[in-house]
Design an enzyme around this catalytic site. Sequence first.
Site, PDB file in Angstrom:
ATOM      1  N   GLY A 157       0.952  -1.417  -0.112  1.00  0.00           N
ATOM      2  CA  GLY A 157       0.162   0.009   0.144  1.00  0.00           C
ATOM      3  C   GLY A 157       0.873   1.235  -0.031  1.00  0.00           C
ATOM      4  O   GLY A 157       1.788   1.467  -0.606  1.00  0.00           O
ATOM      5  N   GLY A 158       0.695   2.130   0.751  1.00  0.00           N
ATOM      6  CA  GLY A 158       1.382   3.666   1.037  1.00  0.00           C
ATOM      7  C   GLY A 158       0.283   4.485   0.414  1.00  0.00           C
ATOM      8  O   GLY A 158      -0.709   4.224  -0.377  1.00  0.00           O
ATOM      9  N   TRP A 159       0.840   5.741   1.056  1.00  0.00           N
ATOM     10  CA  TRP A 159      -0.212   6.812   0.249  1.00  0.00           C
ATOM     11  C   TRP A 159      -0.495   6.883  -1.303  1.00  0.00           C
ATOM     12  O   TRP A 159       0.566   6.758  -2.103  1.00  0.00           O
ATOM     13  CB  TRP A 159       0.555   8.166   0.589  1.00  0.00           C
ATOM     14  CG  TRP A 159      -0.200   9.426   0.514  1.00  0.00           C
ATOM     15  CD1 TRP A 159      -0.164  10.304  -0.675  1.00  0.00           C
ATOM     16  CD2 TRP A 159      -1.353   9.865   1.095  1.00  0.00           C
ATOM     17  NE1 TRP A 159      -1.172  11.250  -0.575  1.00  0.00           N
ATOM     18  CE2 TRP A 159      -2.032  10.896   0.422  1.00  0.00           C
ATOM     19  CE3 TRP A 159      -2.247   9.449   2.390  1.00  0.00           C
ATOM     20  CZ2 TRP A 159      -3.256  11.618   0.850  1.00  0.00           C
ATOM     21  CZ3 TRP A 159      -3.355  10.000   2.590  1.00  0.00           C
ATOM     22  CH2 TRP A 159      -3.820  11.297   1.825  1.00  0.00           C
ATOM     23  N   GLU A 217      -4.182   3.454   2.921  1.00  0.00           N
ATOM     24  CA  GLU A 217      -4.730   4.939   3.368  1.00  0.00           C
ATOM     25  C   GLU A 217      -5.706   5.385   2.553  1.00  0.00           C
ATOM     26  O   GLU A 217      -5.589   5.982   1.507  1.00  0.00           O
ATOM     27  CB  GLU A 217      -3.410   5.598   3.211  1.00  0.00           C
ATOM     28  CG  GLU A 217      -2.178   5.192   4.325  1.00  0.00           C
ATOM     29  CD  GLU A 217      -0.980   5.765   4.082  1.00  0.00           C
ATOM     30  OE1 GLU A 217      -1.100   7.246   3.597  1.00  0.00           O
ATOM     31  OE2 GLU A 217       0.012   5.349   4.500  1.00  0.00           O
ATOM     32  N   TYR A 218      -6.820   5.476   2.962  1.00  0.00           N
ATOM     33  CA  TYR A 218      -7.496   4.708   4.196  1.00  0.00           C
ATOM     34  C   TYR A 218      -8.773   4.343   3.830  1.00  0.00           C
ATOM     35  O   TYR A 218      -9.573   4.521   2.730  1.00  0.00           O
ATOM     36  CB  TYR A 218      -7.800   5.748   5.193  1.00  0.00           C
ATOM     37  CG  TYR A 218      -6.613   6.550   5.705  1.00  0.00           C
ATOM     38  CD1 TYR A 218      -5.438   5.817   6.439  1.00  0.00           C
ATOM     39  CD2 TYR A 218      -6.147   7.705   5.263  1.00  0.00           C
ATOM     40  CE1 TYR A 218      -4.690   6.550   6.942  1.00  0.00           C
ATOM     41  CE2 TYR A 218      -4.981   8.531   5.597  1.00  0.00           C
ATOM     42  CZ  TYR A 218      -4.372   7.832   6.467  1.00  0.00           C
ATOM     43  OH  TYR A 218      -3.154   8.332   6.977  1.00  0.00           O
TER      44      TYR A 218
END
Length: 166
Positions: A65-67, A106-107
């Site tokens: 994932g990650g922003w 996120e998120y």
Amino acid sequence: MVIGAYIMGIRGDIPDVSLVTHVNFAFGHVSETFDGVLLPDKEGLMQVARLKKQKPELKVLLSVGGWGSGRFSEMAADSLKRKSFSSDCGRIVKEFSIDGIDIDWEYPGSDLAGISASPDDKANFTLLMRDLRTALGPDKLLTLASVCNADYIDFKAILPYVDYIN
């Protein structure tokens, strides 16, 4: 005590393994077909996994994932894709001899990062954690990164499935 470090790819910045207990290698992503893991830096993950030779008790996880990393909402909403994604996470854990998976969505339910979102994401996140736990088994780590409120995740519902929350 858990002392963790996130490594975003390998750029020569390898943590001193004497200072950490856990390393999260960032990032894998939900595949474009929503049913697996896209792993853009396999060599980097292998290099981090080899740190266990220096410190066998070190725990190495792949962070997915990650922003701005999307496709979670679509994957988690479909039971077959969710199970296939979870199975692929299990394959990666075995193939790279790592200790688990860290989910950094996120998120759930939010499009703040420019990704798709659904009102059903909160409930589907719980189903994803359940399916990941099943695929990983009881002896591998399942963790997640989250904000500290319950706007996006039902913490009580996921507790039976996760080892800890960052």
